[in-house]
Scaffold this motif. Sequence first.
Motif, PDB file in Angstrom:
ATOM      1  N   UNK A  68      78.781   7.317  50.167  1.00 15.98           N
ATOM      2  CA  UNK A  68      78.762   8.628  49.843  1.00 15.98           C
ATOM      3  C   UNK A  68      80.216   9.357  49.534  1.00 15.98           C
ATOM      4  N   UNK A  69      80.952   9.273  50.579  1.00 18.68           N
ATOM      5  CA  UNK A  69      82.615   9.735  50.497  1.00 18.68           C
ATOM      6  C   UNK A  69      83.320   8.996  49.177  1.00 18.68           C
ATOM      7  N   UNK A  70      83.177   7.805  49.132  1.00 20.12           N
ATOM      8  CA  UNK A  70      83.920   6.943  48.235  1.00 20.12           C
ATOM      9  C   UNK A  70      83.244   7.149  46.727  1.00 20.12           C
ATOM     10  N   UNK A  71      82.305   7.345  46.577  1.00 19.44           N
ATOM     11  CA  UNK A  71      81.529   7.579  45.272  1.00 19.44           C
ATOM     12  C   UNK A  71      81.741   9.270  44.765  1.00 19.44           C
ATOM     13  N   UNK A  72      82.558  10.116  45.365  1.00 16.26           N
ATOM     14  CA  UNK A  72      82.513  11.400  44.726  1.00 16.26           C
ATOM     15  C   UNK A  72      83.212  11.310  43.375  1.00 16.26           C
TER      16      UNK A  72
ATOM     17  N   UNK B 236      98.108   7.200  47.330  1.00 16.73           N
ATOM     18  CA  UNK B 236      99.483   8.025  47.521  1.00 16.73           C
ATOM     19  C   UNK B 236      99.781   8.898  46.206  1.00 16.73           C
ATOM     20  N   UNK B 237      99.737   8.197  45.091  1.00 19.18           N
ATOM     21  CA  UNK B 237     100.001   8.861  43.885  1.00 19.18           C
ATOM     22  C   UNK B 237      99.428   9.800  43.332  1.00 19.18           C
ATOM     23  N   UNK B 238      98.120   9.822  43.644  1.00 21.57           N
ATOM     24  CA  UNK B 238      97.032  11.131  43.517  1.00 21.57           C
ATOM     25  C   UNK B 238      97.291  12.119  44.335  1.00 21.57           C
ATOM     26  N   UNK B 239      97.621  11.751  45.681  1.00 23.81           N
ATOM     27  CA  UNK B 239      98.027  12.860  46.716  1.00 23.81           C
ATOM     28  C   UNK B 239      99.261  13.654  46.326  1.00 23.81           C
ATOM     29  N   UNK B 240     100.218  12.897  45.864  1.00 28.97           N
ATOM     30  CA  UNK B 240     101.518  13.365  45.619  1.00 28.97           C
ATOM     31  C   UNK B 240     101.493  14.162  44.222  1.00 28.97           C
ATOM     32  N   UNK B 241     100.692  13.636  43.286  1.00 28.60           N
ATOM     33  CA  UNK B 241     100.657  14.305  42.071  1.00 28.60           C
ATOM     34  C   UNK B 241      99.748  15.849  42.024  1.00 28.60           C
ATOM     35  N   UNK B 242      98.758  15.642  42.921  1.00 23.77           N
ATOM     36  CA  UNK B 242      97.962  16.888  43.198  1.00 23.77           C
ATOM     37  C   UNK B 242      98.779  17.862  43.964  1.00 23.77           C
ATOM     38  N   UNK B 243      99.281  17.399  44.979  1.00 20.26           N
ATOM     39  CA  UNK B 243     100.240  18.419  45.779  1.00 20.26           C
ATOM     40  C   UNK B 243     101.242  19.078  44.896  1.00 20.26           C
ATOM     41  N   UNK B 244     102.012  18.105  44.034  1.00 15.95           N
ATOM     42  CA  UNK B 244     102.982  18.907  43.172  1.00 15.95           C
ATOM     43  C   UNK B 244     102.193  19.894  42.241  1.00 15.95           C
ATOM     44  N   UNK B 245     101.021  19.514  41.627  1.00 17.89           N
ATOM     45  CA  UNK B 245     100.629  20.612  40.774  1.00 17.89           C
ATOM     46  C   UNK B 245      99.883  21.838  41.432  1.00 17.89           C
ATOM     47  N   UNK B 246      99.484  21.494  42.590  1.00 20.31           N
ATOM     48  CA  UNK B 246      99.288  22.820  43.606  1.00 20.31           C
ATOM     49  C   UNK B 246     100.417  23.595  43.793  1.00 20.31           C
ATOM     50  N   UNK B 247     101.404  23.051  43.922  1.00 21.96           N
ATOM     51  CA  UNK B 247     102.827  23.793  44.086  1.00 21.96           C
ATOM     52  C   UNK B 247     103.040  24.554  43.003  1.00 21.96           C
TER      53      UNK B 247
ATOM     54  N   UNK C 250      88.640  12.854  50.886  1.00 17.21           N
ATOM     55  CA  UNK C 250      89.425  12.597  52.193  1.00 17.21           C
ATOM     56  C   UNK C 250      90.393  11.521  51.917  1.00 17.21           C
ATOM     57  N   UNK C 251      89.816  10.424  51.118  1.00 21.21           N
ATOM     58  CA  UNK C 251      90.583   9.270  50.786  1.00 21.21           C
ATOM     59  C   UNK C 251      91.082   9.246  49.458  1.00 21.21           C
ATOM     60  N   UNK C 252      92.367   9.184  49.311  1.00 20.72           N
ATOM     61  CA  UNK C 252      92.791   9.246  47.950  1.00 20.72           C
ATOM     62  C   UNK C 252      94.113   8.539  47.853  1.00 20.72           C
TER      63      UNK C 252
ATOM     64  N   UNK D  16      89.354  11.518  42.624  1.00 17.33           N
ATOM     65  CA  UNK D  16      89.994  11.841  44.016  1.00 17.33           C
ATOM     66  C   UNK D  16      90.575  13.224  44.006  1.00 17.33           C
ATOM     67  N   UNK D  17      91.111  13.732  42.989  1.00 17.72           N
ATOM     68  CA  UNK D  17      91.747  14.833  42.991  1.00 17.72           C
ATOM     69  C   UNK D  17      91.395  15.948  41.839  1.00 17.72           C
ATOM     70  N   UNK D  18      90.834  15.293  40.553  1.00 23.53           N
ATOM     71  CA  UNK D  18      90.432  15.999  39.559  1.00 23.53           C
ATOM     72  C   UNK D  18      89.543  17.353  39.855  1.00 23.53           C
ATOM     73  N   UNK D  19      88.606  17.238  40.514  1.00 25.05           N
ATOM     74  CA  UNK D  19      87.795  18.368  40.534  1.00 25.05           C
ATOM     75  C   UNK D  19      88.479  19.390  41.443  1.00 25.05           C
ATOM     76  N   UNK D  20      89.397  19.041  42.518  1.00 23.44           N
ATOM     77  CA  UNK D  20      89.824  19.866  43.245  1.00 23.44           C
ATOM     78  C   UNK D  20      91.010  20.780  42.646  1.00 23.44           C
ATOM     79  N   UNK D  21      91.766  20.011  41.655  1.00 23.60           N
ATOM     80  CA  UNK D  21      92.727  20.624  40.837  1.00 23.60           C
ATOM     81  C   UNK D  21      92.158  21.696  39.977  1.00 23.60           C
ATOM     82  N   UNK D  22      91.223  21.449  39.338  1.00 21.76           N
ATOM     83  CA  UNK D  22      90.310  22.350  38.239  1.00 21.76           C
ATOM     84  C   UNK D  22      90.053  23.413  39.109  1.00 21.76           C
ATOM     85  N   UNK D  23      89.320  23.279  40.219  1.00 21.35           N
ATOM     86  CA  UNK D  23      88.961  24.447  41.108  1.00 21.35           C
ATOM     87  C   UNK D  23      90.013  25.441  41.443  1.00 21.35           C
TER      88      UNK D  23
END
Length: 478
Positions: free
Chosen positions: A15-19, A98-109, A94-96, A22-29
């Motif tokens: 269930x977690x893996x099939x969201x 490394x590239x997605x994590x860094x990219x998402x963090x950068x955009x949030x910053x 929760x499971x993303x 990884x970060x798209x929806x979180x970034x939009x919100x």
Amino acid sequence: MSWDSEHVPQHRGRHKATRPDQVGRALKRALLATLGPAVVLGIGAFVLVKVASRKTIDLFLDPDQLMMLVLAIGIVWLMWVVFILRTYARNRADVVSSAARLGGAFLVVVMCGAVTAPMAYAGYVAAVQRDLILKVFPDDGGSATTPDVTKENPWGNRKRVNVLLLGGDGSIHRPGVRTDSVMLASINTKTGKTVLFSLPRNLQNVPFQPGSKLAELYPNGFTDGTPNNAEFFLNAVYRNVPAVHPGVLGKTANEGADAIKLAVAGALGIPVDYYVLVNLSGFSKLVDAMGGITVNINERVPIGGNTDAHILPDDYLEPGPNQRLNGFNALWYTRGRYGSTDYKRMERQRCAINAIAAEASPTKMLTRYTKLAKASKQIVRTDIPQELLSAFVDLATLVKGKPMKSVGFERSADFDPNAPDFEFVHAAVKAALRPAKKAAGTPTGTPTNGTANTSKSPSKGSNTKDDCAYNPSTNTAG
């Protein structure tokens, strides 16, 4: 299918893996959390500026409320940034990678930075405004000669408020300042219509306001009985009266300013309510902060030079219409005197004030505010109390766009600064303020460098716009 303990964690893991991603929806919100409050705050700020209610104006003119505003901006900023971060964290898988994590963090910053920049600037402007009010405007008036009024009745039911405009040759806090520029702005509190009265710096035998302590000390005016003694000219009152009679006027933050207010009141025959002293050397900073002023130059104006010492000017401002002057050139436009006279300089100073008033649009003042505030703190001193600032803002709105009348007491057949007829001056002032009630026999002198230019008769005054129009002179000083 058996639902044993082995399958339960597998189902939850799938269930977690099939969201969705990884970060798209979180970034939009997170972006929505960034833009939503921005729109709300932007609309709120627009309404506050557009409506410009009394409460809004008072907010920006009260040091205590400005401090609360700075704190409120800091709290809103912190809550906004936390809101963005929590929105992103709650909606990111929760499971993303490394590239997605860094990219998402950068955009949030970046989003947090986009929020931080305007909020930090808003807090900075509020802090600058508070500092300006505290350093320039006294909280208790700081004067022995200001009228006894209240915030609710700022003009004390008077039809006019009279503000003395002084240009000094040194630091605004130095006791030895000579006030080489002396003008009084008499402003109608109902209409904003203004009359500018200019007095020559070398005016002699100036009487002090009747009933004042200085009038008792100088019953024959500001003089020691010696003709042409520069230590008793009008421009020496600010420096010399406090030096000779310290404390004579009672509790005050600026004895020199109070003394010259009483002198100008005696000379013109009308009360002087407040003063504004500007360091002429720092005047250039104020003009530069405004982005320059536009004036008509009718004859060559010297830059530097000393007539008495036979030192030639370094350069000249050449004649021409609609000349855009930076701070340096504007300073010499108001001060240049080589080969000319104090009276020509007085005329140019009135034109400079007219140009500054024309330049001071709300948009320009807002975009250049921090520069203007910084310059003002360094070169301006006044006894206008903090509690009357909102009333003066309202009055300035009335003054803006209204034609100014100009009255200059210059040497003529009717007026001699070395032996002035102050009855003539008083009658001329009354006639300029109430021209419709001009009495028969009112003097009609022509104090414009001795020339018979009746358009500038002090008994009538003249429109500053006309006085400052492009009308080139045949005189090419130098």
